[in-house]
Design a protein around this motif. Structure first.
Motif, PDB file in Angstrom:
ATOM      1  N   MET A  27       9.482 -52.468  30.300  1.00  7.20           N
ATOM      2  CA  MET A  27       8.823 -52.468  28.966  1.00  7.20           C
ATOM      3  C   MET A  27       8.093 -53.644  28.567  1.00  7.20           C
ATOM      4  O   MET A  27       7.585 -54.329  29.139  1.00  7.20           O
ATOM      5  N   ILE A  31       6.620 -54.198  22.112  1.00  8.20           N
ATOM      6  CA  ILE A  31       7.828 -53.873  22.085  1.00  8.20           C
ATOM      7  C   ILE A  31       9.214 -54.563  21.865  1.00  8.20           C
ATOM      8  O   ILE A  31       8.719 -54.418  22.960  1.00  8.20           O
ATOM      9  N   HIS A  34      13.962 -54.367  23.509  1.00  5.11           N
ATOM     10  CA  HIS A  34      14.235 -53.900  24.724  1.00  5.11           C
ATOM     11  C   HIS A  34      14.813 -53.281  25.079  1.00  5.11           C
ATOM     12  O   HIS A  34      15.179 -51.876  25.625  1.00  5.11           O
ATOM     13  N   CYS A  37      16.012 -50.279  22.660  1.00  3.76           N
ATOM     14  CA  CYS A  37      15.084 -49.184  22.767  1.00  3.76           C
ATOM     15  C   CYS A  37      14.739 -48.187  23.979  1.00  3.76           C
ATOM     16  O   CYS A  37      15.531 -46.956  24.434  1.00  3.76           O
ATOM     17  N   ILE A  40      18.254 -46.824  23.100  1.00  8.49           N
ATOM     18  CA  ILE A  40      18.251 -45.446  22.333  1.00  8.49           C
ATOM     19  C   ILE A  40      17.658 -44.041  22.713  1.00  8.49           C
ATOM     20  O   ILE A  40      17.748 -43.319  22.587  1.00  8.49           O
ATOM     21  N   SER A  41      16.588 -44.660  24.102  1.00 12.31           N
ATOM     22  CA  SER A  41      15.720 -43.506  24.376  1.00 12.31           C
ATOM     23  C   SER A  41      17.003 -42.768  25.284  1.00 12.31           C
ATOM     24  O   SER A  41      16.676 -41.233  25.330  1.00 12.31           O
ATOM     25  N   VAL A  74       7.814 -42.684  24.508  1.00 11.81           N
ATOM     26  CA  VAL A  74       8.066 -43.505  25.862  1.00 11.81           C
ATOM     27  C   VAL A  74       6.742 -43.797  26.641  1.00 11.81           C
ATOM     28  O   VAL A  74       6.520 -44.794  27.517  1.00 11.81           O
TER      29      VAL A  74
END
Length: 126
Positions: A27, A31, A34, A37, A40-41, A74
């Motif tokens: 990461m 951003i 971490h 994210c 969520i991805s 990403v």
């Protein structure tokens, strides 16, 4: 091919949710949030993978767009992994592998559009 892509995204999403710490090193520092994210991805990879398996063309088109956008989102993490020479457990340690991964993302996007017969200028995604 559509089923193989679905399996790929279902597998990747599962790994992102089961072991988000695996992806923390890649990461980029700029951003925020971490772990969130990464999770969520993972959720969106699972949803996209499932969407590719649904026999509705409309759902497959939406899954295609969602996964293509996710791959774009990403991409900075993959650039960071390659440029910062970050090694993560489970991935080959050779630097060229990280650079190859960058080249694979556009190919995955093309494959998504191909297997869903998605002509982005004609897509009717609700």
């Amino acid at each position: 091919m559509r089923i193989l892509l679905a399996i790929l995204f279902l597998f990747a999403g599962t790994i992102h949710l089961i072991n988000p710490a695996l992806f923390l090193p890649i990461m980029p520092p700029w951003i925020p949030f971490h772990r969130l994210c990464i999770q969520i991805s993972g959720v969106f990879e699972l949803l996209g993978g499932l969407g590719l398996l649904v026999p509705s063309r409309q759902v497959q088109l939406c899954a295609c767009w969602g996964l293509a956008l996710l791959l774009v989102a990403v991409f900075p993490a993959n650039i960071y992994m390659a440029t910062a020479h970050i090694q993560i457990h489970g991935f080959p340690p050779q630097a060229w592998m990280a650079w190859t991964r960058l080249a694979l993302q556009p190919l995955l996007i093309i494959a998504l559009f191909w297997v869903t017969e998605n002509r982005f200028w004609k897509t009717n995604c609700p």
